[in-house]
Scaffold this motif. Sequence first.
Motif, PDB file in Angstrom:
ATOM      1  N   ASN A  93       0.829  -1.213   0.000  1.00 29.99           N
ATOM      2  CA  ASN A  93       0.000   0.000   0.000  1.00 29.99           C
ATOM      3  C   ASN A  93       0.859   1.258   0.000  1.00 29.99           C
ATOM      4  OD1 ASN A  93      -2.488  -1.355   0.010  1.00 29.99           O
ATOM      5  ND2 ASN A  93      -2.403  -1.650   2.223  1.00 29.99           N
ATOM      6  N   CYS A  94       1.925   1.254   0.805  1.00 32.20           N
ATOM      7  CA  CYS A  94       2.838   2.408   0.824  1.00 32.20           C
ATOM      8  C   CYS A  94       3.555   2.549  -0.512  1.00 32.20           C
ATOM      9  CB  CYS A  94       3.845   2.256   1.956  1.00 32.20           C
ATOM     10  SG  CYS A  94       3.139   2.409   3.612  1.00 32.20           S
ATOM     11  N   GLY A  95       3.904   1.402  -1.111  1.00 35.19           N
ATOM     12  CA  GLY A  95       4.564   1.450  -2.415  1.00 35.19           C
ATOM     13  C   GLY A  95       3.692   2.115  -3.466  1.00 35.19           C
ATOM     14  N   ILE A  96       2.387   1.814  -3.448  1.00 39.39           N
ATOM     15  CA  ILE A  96       1.465   2.454  -4.391  1.00 39.39           C
ATOM     16  C   ILE A  96       1.405   3.954  -4.149  1.00 39.39           C
ATOM     17  CG2 ILE A  96      -0.946   2.624  -5.092  1.00 39.39           C
ATOM     18  CD1 ILE A  96      -1.218  -0.363  -4.551  1.00 39.39           C
ATOM     19  N   GLY A  97       1.316   4.360  -2.879  1.00 37.81           N
ATOM     20  CA  GLY A  97       1.254   5.794  -2.560  1.00 37.81           C
ATOM     21  C   GLY A  97       2.501   6.533  -2.975  1.00 37.81           C
ATOM     22  N   VAL A  98       3.664   5.957  -2.683  1.00 32.19           N
ATOM     23  CA  VAL A  98       4.927   6.605  -3.068  1.00 32.19           C
ATOM     24  C   VAL A  98       5.059   6.645  -4.588  1.00 32.19           C
ATOM     25  CG1 VAL A  98       7.441   6.444  -2.941  1.00 32.19           C
ATOM     26  CG2 VAL A  98       6.059   5.998  -0.909  1.00 32.19           C
ATOM     27  N   PHE A  99       4.612   5.580  -5.244  1.00 33.97           N
ATOM     28  CA  PHE A  99       4.687   5.563  -6.706  1.00 33.97           C
ATOM     29  C   PHE A  99       3.845   6.669  -7.331  1.00 33.97           C
ATOM     30  CE2 PHE A  99       2.558   4.303 -10.640  1.00 33.97           C
ATOM     31  CZ  PHE A  99       3.651   4.326 -11.490  1.00 33.97           C
ATOM     32  N   VAL A 100       2.671   6.923  -6.768  1.00 34.75           N
ATOM     33  CA  VAL A 100       1.825   8.000  -7.301  1.00 34.75           C
ATOM     34  C   VAL A 100       2.570   9.336  -7.225  1.00 34.75           C
ATOM     35  CG1 VAL A 100      -0.295   9.316  -6.922  1.00 34.75           C
ATOM     36  CG2 VAL A 100      -0.350   6.827  -6.819  1.00 34.75           C
ATOM     37  N   LEU A 101       3.263   9.584  -6.120  1.00 33.14           N
ATOM     38  CA  LEU A 101       4.059  10.808  -6.000  1.00 33.14           C
ATOM     39  C   LEU A 101       5.158  10.838  -7.061  1.00 33.14           C
ATOM     40  CD1 LEU A 101       4.470  11.119  -2.110  1.00 33.14           C
ATOM     41  CD2 LEU A 101       2.991  12.476  -3.605  1.00 33.14           C
ATOM     42  N   ALA A 102       5.833   9.699  -7.254  1.00 35.44           N
ATOM     43  CA  ALA A 102       6.891   9.629  -8.273  1.00 35.44           C
ATOM     44  C   ALA A 102       6.326   9.897  -9.660  1.00 35.44           C
ATOM     45  CB  ALA A 102       7.560   8.257  -8.222  1.00 35.44           C
ATOM     46  N   LEU A 144      13.991   7.819 -20.684  1.00 32.66           N
ATOM     47  CA  LEU A 144      13.941   6.430 -20.220  1.00 32.66           C
ATOM     48  C   LEU A 144      13.266   6.342 -18.856  1.00 32.66           C
ATOM     49  CD1 LEU A 144      17.461   5.031 -21.209  1.00 32.66           C
ATOM     50  CD2 LEU A 144      15.278   4.696 -22.382  1.00 32.66           C
ATOM     51  N   CYS A 145      13.572   7.287 -17.978  1.00 35.29           N
ATOM     52  CA  CYS A 145      12.926   7.337 -16.671  1.00 35.29           C
ATOM     53  C   CYS A 145      11.422   7.535 -16.829  1.00 35.29           C
ATOM     54  CB  CYS A 145      13.531   8.461 -15.836  1.00 35.29           C
ATOM     55  SG  CYS A 145      12.737   8.737 -14.240  1.00 35.29           S
ATOM     56  N   PHE A 146      11.024   8.457 -17.684  1.00 36.91           N
ATOM     57  CA  PHE A 146       9.612   8.743 -17.925  1.00 36.91           C
ATOM     58  C   PHE A 146       8.885   7.513 -18.466  1.00 36.91           C
ATOM     59  CE2 PHE A 146       6.402  10.033 -21.071  1.00 36.91           C
ATOM     60  CZ  PHE A 146       5.517  10.721 -20.255  1.00 36.91           C
ATOM     61  N   LEU A 147       9.483   6.849 -19.442  1.00 42.10           N
ATOM     62  CA  LEU A 147       8.851   5.666 -20.028  1.00 42.10           C
ATOM     63  C   LEU A 147       8.740   4.545 -18.997  1.00 42.10           C
ATOM     64  CD1 LEU A 147      10.576   5.576 -23.539  1.00 42.10           C
ATOM     65  CD2 LEU A 147       8.245   6.294 -22.997  1.00 42.10           C
ATOM     66  N   GLY A 148       9.774   4.400 -18.158  1.00 42.95           N
ATOM     67  CA  GLY A 148       9.721   3.392 -17.111  1.00 42.95           C
ATOM     68  C   GLY A 148       8.604   3.647 -16.120  1.00 42.95           C
ATOM     69  N   VAL A 149       8.396   4.911 -15.781  1.00 49.05           N
ATOM     70  CA  VAL A 149       7.324   5.270 -14.854  1.00 49.05           C
ATOM     71  C   VAL A 149       5.959   5.017 -15.486  1.00 49.05           C
ATOM     72  CG1 VAL A 149       6.233   7.220 -13.678  1.00 49.05           C
ATOM     73  CG2 VAL A 149       8.689   6.895 -13.503  1.00 49.05           C
ATOM     74  N   VAL A 150       5.823   5.311 -16.779  1.00 46.58           N
ATOM     75  CA  VAL A 150       4.544   5.055 -17.467  1.00 46.58           C
ATOM     76  C   VAL A 150       4.255   3.554 -17.509  1.00 46.58           C
ATOM     77  CG1 VAL A 150       3.348   5.200 -19.680  1.00 46.58           C
ATOM     78  CG2 VAL A 150       4.627   7.165 -18.829  1.00 46.58           C
ATOM     79  N   ALA A 183       9.877   3.700  -3.865  1.00 46.76           N
ATOM     80  CA  ALA A 183       8.793   2.814  -4.296  1.00 46.76           C
ATOM     81  C   ALA A 183       9.339   1.456  -4.717  1.00 46.76           C
ATOM     82  CB  ALA A 183       8.025   3.459  -5.446  1.00 46.76           C
ATOM     83  N   SER A 184      10.478   1.447  -5.415  1.00 43.42           N
ATOM     84  CA  SER A 184      11.096   0.189  -5.814  1.00 43.42           C
ATOM     85  C   SER A 184      11.444  -0.660  -4.599  1.00 43.42           C
ATOM     86  CB  SER A 184      12.355   0.467  -6.642  1.00 43.42           C
ATOM     87  OG  SER A 184      13.035  -0.730  -6.951  1.00 43.42           O
ATOM     88  N   ALA A 185      12.042  -0.039  -3.589  1.00 46.83           N
ATOM     89  CA  ALA A 185      12.394  -0.776  -2.371  1.00 46.83           C
ATOM     90  C   ALA A 185      11.152  -1.347  -1.692  1.00 46.83           C
ATOM     91  CB  ALA A 185      13.154   0.146  -1.418  1.00 46.83           C
ATOM     92  N   LEU A 186      10.075  -0.562  -1.656  1.00 44.14           N
ATOM     93  CA  LEU A 186       8.839  -1.035  -1.025  1.00 44.14           C
ATOM     94  C   LEU A 186       8.231  -2.210  -1.785  1.00 44.14           C
ATOM     95  CD1 LEU A 186       7.249   2.406  -0.079  1.00 44.14           C
ATOM     96  CD2 LEU A 186       8.045   0.649   1.515  1.00 44.14           C
TER      97      LEU A 186
END
Length: 222
Positions: free
Chosen positions: A9-18, A103-109, A189-192
């Motif tokens: 759940n925390c990983g999802i929240g942190v990912f949204v911020l990222a 590459l970072c942007f595409l990875g996040v998408v 987020a990756s660590a979580l």
Amino acid sequence: MKKRSLAGNCGIGVFVLALVCVVVAFCAPAWLVSDYRITGAKLERLGLWSHCFRSLNQPNDDRFKRFFVGCRWVYDPFTTGYDEIRGFLMPPFMIATQFFFTLCFLGVVISFILVLIFALCFGPEETRFRILILLIAIVLLHSGLCGGIAVIIFACLGNAEGWMPEHDNNYLGWAFGLAVVGVVMCFIASALFFVEAHIQKKKRKYLQDSQARFELENESKA
């Protein structure tokens, strides 16, 4: 079993911020900005894909015949003379910054799609649930590494002498700050998600052991 642990759940929240930080930083023309108190500054602001100038004369134009004013896409094909200064606007370090942050942007998408599947579709009963979580963690880790390379390159060379005019009056803008925050959030987020994958592995092993004990007890009773 519960579908997600606290780490998930925390990983999802942190990912949204990222996601928000990386997407805004990728699009916003504010990686380098001029001090607003300097009224005669040539540069207003610039991003990865667009530049805004108040009055930039063409480099190596000693007669000052042509000036560029306003905001334009860096690959603008319509403004006369803009293609002639593209080599000045896009030095090798800027192209490298664009490449790695893209590459970072595409990875996040891609991670966004995978996280939606993780949050809405898959559950612990799916055989590849843990593989999906590991995939999210790995993609986010690579996104963070690529984004980290991009922001380091720009931080070192973006306001260096010899590129944008009046570099003493320029400073790294809020979009660059969002890029840094987005990169850090990708790593967190990756660590979580790696932690979540480990927890799901332990849960599945515990469930399998419990089922095996239950079957043994039934056999012994029979």
